[in-house]
Write an enzyme that holds these catalytic residues in place. Structure first.
Site, PDB file in Angstrom:
ATOM      1  N   GLY A 248      17.057  10.382 -36.745  1.00 60.48           N
ATOM      2  CA  GLY A 248      18.382   9.858 -37.058  1.00 60.48           C
ATOM      3  C   GLY A 248      18.426   8.435 -37.571  1.00 60.48           C
ATOM      4  N   PRO A 283      11.591  11.510 -36.873  1.00 58.17           N
ATOM      5  CA  PRO A 283      12.262  10.908 -38.028  1.00 58.17           C
ATOM      6  C   PRO A 283      12.100  11.760 -39.277  1.00 58.17           C
ATOM      7  CG  PRO A 283      10.156   9.836 -37.669  1.00 58.17           C
ATOM      8  CD  PRO A 283      10.284  10.890 -36.607  1.00 58.17           C
ATOM      9  N   GLY A 284      13.161  11.915 -40.027  1.00 62.79           N
ATOM     10  CA  GLY A 284      13.092  12.601 -41.308  1.00 62.79           C
ATOM     11  C   GLY A 284      13.371  11.605 -42.414  1.00 62.79           C
ATOM     12  N   ARG A 321      24.176  15.732 -51.818  1.00 61.60           N
ATOM     13  CA  ARG A 321      24.699  14.788 -50.819  1.00 61.60           C
ATOM     14  C   ARG A 321      26.021  14.122 -51.221  1.00 61.60           C
ATOM     15  NH1 ARG A 321      22.612  10.843 -49.034  1.00 61.60           N
ATOM     16  NH2 ARG A 321      23.088  11.268 -46.862  1.00 61.60           N
ATOM     17  N   CYS A 353      30.761  23.190 -63.003  1.00 63.72           N
ATOM     18  CA  CYS A 353      32.201  23.401 -63.131  1.00 63.72           C
ATOM     19  C   CYS A 353      32.920  23.186 -61.808  1.00 63.72           C
ATOM     20  CB  CYS A 353      32.452  24.811 -63.637  1.00 63.72           C
ATOM     21  SG  CYS A 353      31.453  25.161 -65.074  1.00 63.72           S
TER      22      CYS A 353
HETATM   23  N1  LLP Z   1      15.558  16.185 -35.274  1.00 60.09           N
HETATM   24  C1  LLP Z   1      16.544  17.101 -35.283  1.00 60.09           C
HETATM   25  C2  LLP Z   1      16.661  18.035 -34.166  1.00 60.09           C
HETATM   26  C3  LLP Z   1      17.460  17.144 -36.368  1.00 60.09           C
HETATM   27  O1  LLP Z   1      18.435  18.033 -36.366  1.00 60.09           O
HETATM   28  C4  LLP Z   1      17.309  16.221 -37.438  1.00 60.09           C
HETATM   29  C5  LLP Z   1      18.229  16.228 -38.576  1.00 60.09           C
HETATM   30  C6  LLP Z   1      16.245  15.302 -37.386  1.00 60.09           C
HETATM   31  C7  LLP Z   1      15.404  15.310 -36.289  1.00 60.09           C
HETATM   32  C8  LLP Z   1      15.983  14.294 -38.470  1.00 60.09           C
HETATM   33  O2  LLP Z   1      17.047  13.427 -38.677  1.00 60.09           O
HETATM   34  P1  LLP Z   1      16.849  12.175 -39.665  1.00 60.09           P
HETATM   35  O3  LLP Z   1      15.783  11.287 -39.103  1.00 60.09           O
HETATM   36  O4  LLP Z   1      16.471  12.699 -40.997  1.00 60.09           O
HETATM   37  O5  LLP Z   1      18.196  11.538 -39.698  1.00 60.09           O
HETATM   38  N2  LLP Z   1      21.476  16.785 -44.722  1.00 60.09           N
HETATM   39  C9  LLP Z   1      21.996  15.582 -44.103  1.00 60.09           C
HETATM   40  C10 LLP Z   1      21.203  15.202 -42.863  1.00 60.09           C
HETATM   41  C11 LLP Z   1      21.175  16.289 -41.829  1.00 60.09           C
HETATM   42  C12 LLP Z   1      20.318  15.979 -40.644  1.00 60.09           C
HETATM   43  C13 LLP Z   1      20.158  17.172 -39.742  1.00 60.09           C
HETATM   44  N3  LLP Z   1      19.277  16.979 -38.647  1.00 60.09           N
HETATM   45  C14 LLP Z   1      22.005  14.463 -45.125  1.00 60.09           C
HETATM   46  O6  LLP Z   1      21.624  14.686 -46.271  1.00 60.09           O
HETATM   47  O7  LLP Z   1      22.470  13.357 -44.830  1.00 60.09           O
END
Ligand code: LLP
Length: 428
Positions: A248, A283-284, A321, A353
């Site tokens: 997150g 982290p993503g 997004r 469109c």
């Molecule tokens: N762990 C879990 C259980 C999650 O559901 C998520 C993301 C992450 C880790 C990684 O979160 P991050 O570090 O990336 O914030 N598509 C949306 C974001 C959706 C995130 C869903 N869960 C966007 O483009 O902003």
């Protein structure tokens, strides 16, 4: 001079000889070769991000599991695996992708609110490090499947800590009304339940309260709560030894300050570090977002009388997004503008469109012309992975740059190939 590259990491994207480069490769050179649109990722920047988090968190003993939903390309996964990362996955598809990239089960955390029996079975067959279980219903299913395999499943309870992540509603996951995690108040039920479930070992607790979190305060609140719950469950006799802190961590898309590795480390140090638990994060976005851009061509500069539209060849199917979250991605010309160039206002749109196929409104850019190219910045996370073929458009290719070389790491999936996905019954 307006610094148009302000949202691009200096280590990866800079102008040289009048044109924007990713590391040592001119984006124009890739575009000439491949056409537009395409995603471009800087391998150097991906490594730099991973290493910054690893350096801050290693001293606290925190393991990094890359949330591959942000970017699941095999080359990206292999690059992170070589750095020592595991993955956080949310589907059988992501399990297959992790394994295919050489990330073995013991480096995989399986999260997600709706794991099917088949997915749980595949995860157990691969000896995943842990299943983050989100409900009592899922606990019972995991127990049954583990019993069928004659094994004890490694389970971590995902807790819903009822903490507001202070982010966009569509990416908030830690409030009571969100579908995610087990409500802390319900944990009393564990005493009765768990005794009956002999094929589970409840090894820890996890939380993930949302995405694009900019301030440490909500994380500190969630981590603190997780620590208390871990201690409490341990007192009640469960073999709790792990705390998974989720992901997150927010990145700057506009005028924001990132949630830095140092502030994350401080939040962990102040809450759950040094208490004997094995710690992990998921982290993503923060590992991949600014390493990537979407390179697009300008199809038209449409003069609509009272305003002007920059009509790109990239669209909401490539990068959803903005349409989905009102997200902002900075837009930077590939050809370097003259230092004193006047800026004019454009609405930057795609060809699809729908009015929501809009990347930016009232954006000030130098004078642009058809045939020019732009990059949409900070597009390495949730860009390619969320793309679709809407309007029978191609899936954009992905390119990885490392120093002076580049490689196509996913080719363009064009309509001829997509037509082959369909089949027509002879009675039509
Ligand atoms: N762990 C879990 C259980 C999650 O559901 C998520 C993301 C992450 C880790 C990684 O979160 P991050 O570090 O990336 O914030 N598509 C949306 C974001 C959706 C995130 C869903 N869960 C966007 O483009 O902003």
């Amino acid at each position: 001079m307006h610094d148009l590259t302000r949202r691009l990491p200096a280590s990866a994207y800079r102008y040289l000889n009048g044109t924007l480069r990713c590391e040592g490769v001119a984006l124009d050179a890739i575009a000439d070769n491949l056409g537009t649109p395409f995603y471009c990722y800087s391998a150097g920047r991906l490594r730099e991000r991973y290493r910054a988090f690893a350096a801050a968190l290693d001293p606290l003993g925190v393991k990094i599991h890359f949330a591959m939903k942000a970017n699941g390309n095999q080359a990206v996964l292999k690059l992170f695996a070589a750095e020592g990362a595991g993955t956080d996955i949310v589907s059988g598809g992501e399990l297959a992708r992790s394994l295919a990239a050489g990330i073995s089960g013991d480096r995989i955390i399986f999260s997600g609110v709706g794991k099917t029996a088949a997915e749980i079975d595949a995860a157990l067959a691969s000896n995943v490090h842990q299943l983050n279980v989100e409900s009592f219903e899922e606990l019972r299913l995991v127990d049954m499947i583990a019993a069928g395999r004659g094994i004890v499943a490694p389970v971590v309870l995902r807790i819903n800590p009822d903490v507001d992540a202070e982010t966009h509603a569509k990416i908030t996951t830690g409030k009571r009304d969100n579908k995610f995690g087990i409500e802390a108040a319900l944990l009393d039920r564990l005493d009765n339940e768990v005794k009956a479930l002999a094929n589970l070992r409840i090894l820890g607790v996890a939380a993930h309260i949302g995405s694009q979190i900019m301030k440490p305060a909500p994380l500190v609140a969630a981590y603190k709560r997780l620590g208390e719950i871990a201690d409490e469950l341990k007192r009640r006799g469960l073999p709790i030894e792990r705390i998974d802190l989720g992901g997150g961590f927010g990145v700057p898309y506009q005028n924001q300050t990132e949630l830095s590795p140092a502030s994350l480390a401080a939040a962990i140090a102040a809450t759950v570090a040094g208490r004997g638990y094995a710690l992990a994060i998921e982290p993503g976005r923060t590992l991949v977002a600014d390493a990537g851009v979407l390179v697009a061509g300008v199809t038209y500069v449409k003069d609509a009388g009272h305003m002007r539209f920059l009509v790109l060849d990239a669209a909401m199917n490539d990068l959803i997004r903005p349409a989905m979250y009102d997200a902002y991605h900075d837009i930077v010309p590939v050809r370097e503008p003259a230092p004193n160039a006047d800026l004019v206002e454009y609405d930057v749109v795609g060809p699809i469109c729908e009015s929501s196929d809009t990347f930016a409104k009232h954006l000030r850019l130098p004078e642009m012309a058809a045939g020019d190219r732009v990059v949409l910045a900070t597009a390495g996370a949730y860009g390619a992975t969320m793309s679709s073929t809407y309007n029978a458009r191609a899936l954009a290719p992905e390119v990885l740059v490392d120093g002076h070389r580049f490689a196509v790491i996913r080719r363009r999936i064009d309509v001829a190939e997509q037509i082959g996905w369909d089949s027509v019954p002879e009675w039509v």
